[in-house]
Write a protein that holds these residues in place. Structure first.
Motif, PDB file in Angstrom:
ATOM      1  N   PRO A  42     -46.165 -65.469 -46.246  1.00 17.08           N
ATOM      2  CA  PRO A  42     -45.516 -65.304 -47.304  1.00 17.08           C
ATOM      3  C   PRO A  42     -45.779 -63.450 -47.487  1.00 17.08           C
ATOM      4  CG  PRO A  42     -47.467 -66.399 -48.104  1.00 17.08           C
ATOM      5  CD  PRO A  42     -47.466 -66.520 -46.512  1.00 17.08           C
ATOM      6  N   ALA A  43     -44.894 -63.015 -48.425  1.00 20.71           N
ATOM      7  CA  ALA A  43     -45.026 -61.686 -48.575  1.00 20.71           C
ATOM      8  C   ALA A  43     -46.292 -61.132 -48.949  1.00 20.71           C
ATOM      9  CB  ALA A  43     -44.033 -61.217 -49.617  1.00 20.71           C
ATOM     10  N   TRP A  44     -46.909 -59.972 -48.610  1.00 20.53           N
ATOM     11  CA  TRP A  44     -48.049 -59.526 -49.042  1.00 20.53           C
ATOM     12  C   TRP A  44     -49.102 -60.279 -48.057  1.00 20.53           C
ATOM     13  CZ3 TRP A  44     -46.770 -55.167 -50.310  1.00 20.53           C
ATOM     14  CH2 TRP A  44     -45.436 -55.227 -51.136  1.00 20.53           C
ATOM     15  N   SER A  45     -48.985 -60.790 -46.836  1.00 20.60           N
ATOM     16  CA  SER A  45     -50.031 -61.342 -45.907  1.00 20.60           C
ATOM     17  C   SER A  45     -49.903 -60.401 -44.823  1.00 20.60           C
ATOM     18  CB  SER A  45     -49.477 -62.834 -45.328  1.00 20.60           C
ATOM     19  OG  SER A  45     -48.920 -63.715 -46.396  1.00 20.60           O
ATOM     20  N   ALA A  46     -51.036 -60.261 -44.533  1.00 19.79           N
ATOM     21  CA  ALA A  46     -51.250 -59.326 -43.001  1.00 19.79           C
ATOM     22  C   ALA A  46     -52.185 -60.051 -41.951  1.00 19.79           C
ATOM     23  CB  ALA A  46     -52.082 -58.123 -43.570  1.00 19.79           C
ATOM     24  N   VAL A  47     -51.841 -59.748 -40.853  1.00 13.71           N
ATOM     25  CA  VAL A  47     -52.671 -60.526 -39.498  1.00 13.71           C
ATOM     26  C   VAL A  47     -53.233 -59.462 -38.716  1.00 13.71           C
ATOM     27  CG1 VAL A  47     -52.313 -62.043 -37.668  1.00 13.71           C
ATOM     28  CG2 VAL A  47     -51.025 -62.508 -39.578  1.00 13.71           C
ATOM     29  N   CYS A  48     -54.474 -59.452 -38.498  1.00 12.88           N
ATOM     30  CA  CYS A  48     -54.902 -58.624 -37.378  1.00 12.88           C
ATOM     31  C   CYS A  48     -55.605 -59.551 -36.428  1.00 12.88           C
ATOM     32  CB  CYS A  48     -55.783 -57.514 -37.998  1.00 12.88           C
ATOM     33  SG  CYS A  48     -57.135 -58.363 -39.017  1.00 12.88           S
ATOM     34  N   ALA A  49     -55.619 -58.825 -35.185  1.00 12.20           N
ATOM     35  CA  ALA A  49     -56.294 -59.579 -34.167  1.00 12.20           C
ATOM     36  C   ALA A  49     -57.091 -58.362 -33.424  1.00 12.20           C
ATOM     37  CB  ALA A  49     -55.318 -60.255 -33.003  1.00 12.20           C
ATOM     38  N   ASP A  50     -58.598 -58.867 -32.540  1.00 12.15           N
ATOM     39  CA  ASP A  50     -59.260 -57.955 -31.887  1.00 12.15           C
ATOM     40  C   ASP A  50     -58.438 -57.650 -30.529  1.00 12.15           C
ATOM     41  OD1 ASP A  50     -60.944 -58.480 -33.906  1.00 12.15           O
ATOM     42  OD2 ASP A  50     -62.038 -59.959 -32.710  1.00 12.15           O
ATOM     43  N   VAL A  51     -57.656 -58.650 -29.909  1.00 11.96           N
ATOM     44  CA  VAL A  51     -57.002 -58.351 -28.847  1.00 11.96           C
ATOM     45  C   VAL A  51     -55.535 -59.391 -28.883  1.00 11.96           C
ATOM     46  CG1 VAL A  51     -56.984 -59.155 -26.429  1.00 11.96           C
ATOM     47  CG2 VAL A  51     -59.075 -58.688 -27.450  1.00 11.96           C
ATOM     48  N   GLN A  52     -54.657 -58.573 -28.368  1.00 15.87           N
ATOM     49  CA  GLN A  52     -53.319 -59.256 -28.331  1.00 15.87           C
ATOM     50  C   GLN A  52     -53.074 -59.542 -26.755  1.00 15.87           C
ATOM     51  OE1 GLN A  52     -50.274 -58.138 -31.549  1.00 15.87           O
ATOM     52  NE2 GLN A  52     -50.706 -56.251 -30.367  1.00 15.87           N
ATOM     53  N   ILE A  76     -43.718 -57.697 -45.633  1.00  8.87           N
ATOM     54  CA  ILE A  76     -43.149 -56.981 -46.694  1.00  8.87           C
ATOM     55  C   ILE A  76     -41.981 -57.512 -47.098  1.00  8.87           C
ATOM     56  CG2 ILE A  76     -42.563 -54.611 -47.129  1.00  8.87           C
ATOM     57  CD1 ILE A  76     -44.353 -53.650 -45.011  1.00  8.87           C
ATOM     58  N   PRO A  77     -41.950 -57.591 -48.473  1.00  7.24           N
ATOM     59  CA  PRO A  77     -40.662 -58.206 -49.076  1.00  7.24           C
ATOM     60  C   PRO A  77     -39.441 -57.218 -49.056  1.00  7.24           C
ATOM     61  CG  PRO A  77     -42.119 -57.911 -50.913  1.00  7.24           C
ATOM     62  CD  PRO A  77     -42.695 -57.508 -49.468  1.00  7.24           C
ATOM     63  N   VAL A  78     -38.287 -57.606 -48.579  1.00  6.74           N
ATOM     64  CA  VAL A  78     -37.173 -56.517 -48.706  1.00  6.74           C
ATOM     65  C   VAL A  78     -35.950 -56.920 -49.091  1.00  6.74           C
ATOM     66  CG1 VAL A  78     -37.831 -55.256 -46.447  1.00  6.74           C
ATOM     67  CG2 VAL A  78     -36.769 -57.228 -46.115  1.00  6.74           C
ATOM     68  N   ASP A  79     -35.317 -56.268 -49.811  1.00  6.94           N
ATOM     69  CA  ASP A  79     -33.824 -56.748 -50.277  1.00  6.94           C
ATOM     70  C   ASP A  79     -32.904 -56.073 -49.329  1.00  6.94           C
ATOM     71  OD1 ASP A  79     -31.535 -57.068 -51.644  1.00  6.94           O
ATOM     72  OD2 ASP A  79     -32.339 -56.761 -53.560  1.00  6.94           O
ATOM     73  N   ALA A  80     -31.941 -56.845 -48.540  1.00  4.07           N
ATOM     74  CA  ALA A  80     -31.243 -56.446 -47.640  1.00  4.07           C
ATOM     75  C   ALA A  80     -30.104 -55.638 -48.190  1.00  4.07           C
ATOM     76  CB  ALA A  80     -30.615 -57.273 -46.620  1.00  4.07           C
ATOM     77  N   ASN A  81     -29.970 -55.863 -49.410  1.00  2.00           N
ATOM     78  CA  ASN A  81     -28.845 -54.959 -50.230  1.00  2.00           C
ATOM     79  C   ASN A  81     -28.959 -53.894 -50.842  1.00  2.00           C
ATOM     80  OD1 ASN A  81     -27.056 -57.351 -49.629  1.00  2.00           O
ATOM     81  ND2 ASN A  81     -27.991 -58.249 -51.540  1.00  2.00           N
ATOM     82  N   ARG A  82     -30.428 -53.523 -50.707  1.00  4.30           N
ATOM     83  CA  ARG A  82     -30.798 -52.259 -51.216  1.00  4.30           C
ATOM     84  C   ARG A  82     -31.154 -51.075 -50.062  1.00  4.30           C
ATOM     85  NH1 ARG A  82     -35.449 -53.050 -55.548  1.00  4.30           N
ATOM     86  NH2 ARG A  82     -34.936 -50.873 -55.824  1.00  4.30           N
ATOM     87  N   ALA A  85     -34.420 -50.973 -47.882  1.00  2.90           N
ATOM     88  CA  ALA A  85     -34.522 -51.655 -46.709  1.00  2.90           C
ATOM     89  C   ALA A  85     -34.347 -50.582 -45.536  1.00  2.90           C
ATOM     90  CB  ALA A  85     -33.471 -52.922 -46.591  1.00  2.90           C
ATOM     91  N   GLN A  86     -33.295 -49.746 -45.432  1.00  2.00           N
ATOM     92  CA  GLN A  86     -33.283 -48.956 -44.215  1.00  2.00           C
ATOM     93  C   GLN A  86     -34.509 -47.992 -44.163  1.00  2.00           C
ATOM     94  OE1 GLN A  86     -30.392 -49.372 -42.865  1.00  2.00           O
ATOM     95  NE2 GLN A  86     -29.618 -50.656 -44.533  1.00  2.00           N
ATOM     96  N   ALA A  87     -35.017 -47.776 -45.532  1.00  5.08           N
ATOM     97  CA  ALA A  87     -36.139 -46.798 -45.234  1.00  5.08           C
ATOM     98  C   ALA A  87     -37.388 -47.342 -44.975  1.00  5.08           C
ATOM     99  CB  ALA A  87     -36.415 -46.131 -47.028  1.00  5.08           C
ATOM    100  N   LEU A  88     -37.743 -48.696 -44.708  1.00  6.14           N
ATOM    101  CA  LEU A  88     -38.738 -49.071 -44.584  1.00  6.14           C
ATOM    102  C   LEU A  88     -39.448 -48.699 -43.292  1.00  6.14           C
ATOM    103  CD1 LEU A  88     -40.539 -51.509 -45.718  1.00  6.14           C
ATOM    104  CD2 LEU A  88     -39.597 -52.929 -44.393  1.00  6.14           C
ATOM    105  N   PRO A  89     -38.841 -48.693 -42.247  1.00  5.82           N
ATOM    106  CA  PRO A  89     -39.556 -48.195 -40.744  1.00  5.82           C
ATOM    107  C   PRO A  89     -40.326 -46.731 -41.021  1.00  5.82           C
ATOM    108  CG  PRO A  89     -37.181 -48.956 -40.409  1.00  5.82           C
ATOM    109  CD  PRO A  89     -37.541 -49.088 -41.923  1.00  5.82           C
ATOM    110  N   PRO A 133     -34.888 -64.156 -43.822  1.00  5.01           N
ATOM    111  CA  PRO A 133     -34.307 -63.426 -44.735  1.00  5.01           C
ATOM    112  C   PRO A 133     -35.218 -63.081 -45.816  1.00  5.01           C
ATOM    113  CG  PRO A 133     -33.095 -65.653 -44.668  1.00  5.01           C
ATOM    114  CD  PRO A 133     -34.410 -65.664 -43.933  1.00  5.01           C
ATOM    115  N   GLY A 134     -35.244 -61.685 -46.222  1.00  2.23           N
ATOM    116  CA  GLY A 134     -36.027 -61.049 -47.369  1.00  2.23           C
ATOM    117  C   GLY A 134     -37.501 -60.926 -47.056  1.00  2.23           C
ATOM    118  N   LEU A 135     -37.669 -61.088 -45.931  1.00  2.00           N
ATOM    119  CA  LEU A 135     -38.931 -60.458 -45.378  1.00  2.00           C
ATOM    120  C   LEU A 135     -39.243 -59.721 -44.184  1.00  2.00           C
ATOM    121  CD1 LEU A 135     -41.184 -64.089 -45.867  1.00  2.00           C
ATOM    122  CD2 LEU A 135     -41.434 -62.022 -47.508  1.00  2.00           C
ATOM    123  N   ALA A 136     -39.817 -58.673 -44.206  1.00  6.19           N
ATOM    124  CA  ALA A 136     -39.972 -57.861 -42.895  1.00  6.19           C
ATOM    125  C   ALA A 136     -41.354 -57.788 -42.318  1.00  6.19           C
ATOM    126  CB  ALA A 136     -39.464 -56.203 -43.143  1.00  6.19           C
TER     127      ALA A 136
END
Ligand code: BTN
Length: 257
Positions: A42-52, A76-82, A85-89, A133-136
Motif C-alpha cells: 500500500p501507499a507509504w510503504s517502502a522496501v529496501c534490500a542489502d543486495v538486488q 506513493i499515491p498518485v492521481d493520474a488526473n492531476r 502526477a507528471q511532476a513525480l519523477p 492504478p493510483g500507486l507509483a
C-alpha cells in the motif's frame, strides 16, 4: 510473468519492519528488485534490500546493486488526473538531491529526467514504475560504499560513490530515513503549493546549459537543454535558436553531446 515473478519473491520474508516519517519500511537482505517487491504494497510503504540480484535501471538496463549501496523503493499515491502526477519523477529526484546536499555532498547536478551526477559520473538513479492504478513505485539507487565498477567493469569511469565524496558517509539506515523524509516533505510541498514552488530549485540542479540529443521515439533532435517548465515539459533551444517544449512522454532518451 511479472505477477508470477513478483508473487514468488513476495514469499521471501523481510528481516525488519519499522516506521519512519510516516513510511513503513520493509528491509530484506536480498531482493531481485525492490521495485517489484513494492508492487503489491500500500501507499507509504517502502522496501529496501542489502543486495538486488536483478536490479532494474531505465530502458530495461540492469542496475548493478552490490552490497553497500542504497536500494530503496517507495510506494506513493498518485492521481493520474492531476498535473502533480507528471511532476513525480522530478520531485523524487529533487528530494534525493536535497538529501545528498544535506549530507554535504557538493557539486551535484541532475541529468534529465532524474539521474544524479557529479560531473559525468553517476551517483544515483531513479526508476518510476506504476504497477497498479493510483500507486507509483519510486525506486532509488545510490552508490554509497558498494563497488559498482568492480561488480561490472563496463562501468569503469562512469560512477561515483558517497564513500568517494565524504570522509564519513552515512550508514544506509540513516540515509534511507533521510531520503524518505525528504520525499515525504517534497510531496507535501507539491500538494500544498504546486509544482511551481519546487521548480526553481529543480531547474537550478541541471547545471550549465548543455548540448543534447533527444530521441523522440526514433526521431532525433539536437539543441541546448535549458530546463523544464511548470507543466514538466522539457525546454530545448533547437539548432535554429527556437525554444521547443516536449512533454516527458515524448522523450524516450536524452543524451548529452
Ligand atoms: C537508472 O538510472 O537507470 C535507474 C536506476 C534505479 C535503480 C533503483 S535501485 C532500487 C530500485 N529497484 C530497482 O530494481 N531499481 C531501482
Amino acid at each position: 510473468m511479472l505477477t508470477c515473478f513478483n508473487g514468488s519473491l513476495a514469499r521471501l520474508t523481510a528481516t525488519k519492519h519499522y516506521t519512519v516519517d510516516g513510511w513503513t519500511v520493509h528491509h530484506y537482505p536480498v531482493a531481485a528488485s525492490t521495485n517489484l517487491l513494492a508492487a503489491n504494497l500500500p501507499a507509504w510503504s517502502a522496501v529496501c534490500a542489502d543486495v538486488q540480484t536483478s536490479g532494474r535501471g531505465r530502458f530495461q538496463r540492469r542496475w548493478v546493486s552490490d552490497k553497500g549501496g542504497l536500494w530503496l523503493s517507495a510506494v506513493i499515491p498518485v492521481d493520474a488526473n492531476r498535473s502533480s502526477a507528471q511532476a513525480l519523477p522530478f520531485v523524487v529526484g529533487l528530494a534525493v538531491c536535497d538529501t545528498l546536499r544535506e549530507m554535504t555532498v557538493n557539486g551535484l547536478r541532475m541529468r534529465w529526467p532524474n539521474d544524479v551526477l557529479i560531473e559525468n559520473r553517476k551517483l544515483a538513479g531513479l526508476l518510476l514504475d506504476q504497477f497498479s492504478p493510483g500507486l507509483a513505485v519510486a525506486g532509488t539507487g545510490i552508490n554509497v560504499f558498494n563497488e559498482p565498477e568492480t561488480a561490472d567493469t563496463k562501468l569503469r569511469g562512469q560512477t561515483v560513490r558517497l564513500a568517494d565524496l565524504l570522509s564519513s558517509p552515512p550508514e544506509l539506515s540513516e540515509l534511507t530515513a533521510h531520503v524518505l523524509g525528504h520525499v515525504r516533505r517534497a510531496l507535501a510541498e507539491l500538494e500544498r503549493l504546486g509544482f511551481q514552488s519546487l521548480l526553481p530549485r529543480l531547474n537550478a540542479l541541471w547545471g550549465t546549459a548543455r548540448k543534447v540529443e533527444l530521441d523522440l521515439d526514433g526521431q532525433l533532435r539536437r539543441g541546448v537543454f535549458t530546463g523544464i517548465d511548470q507543466s514538466g515539459r522539457l525546454l530545448l533551444v533547437d539548432e535554429s535558436g527556437a525554444e521547443v517544449r516536449y512533454a516527458a512522454q515524448q522523450v524516450r532518451h536524452l543524451q548529452e553531446i
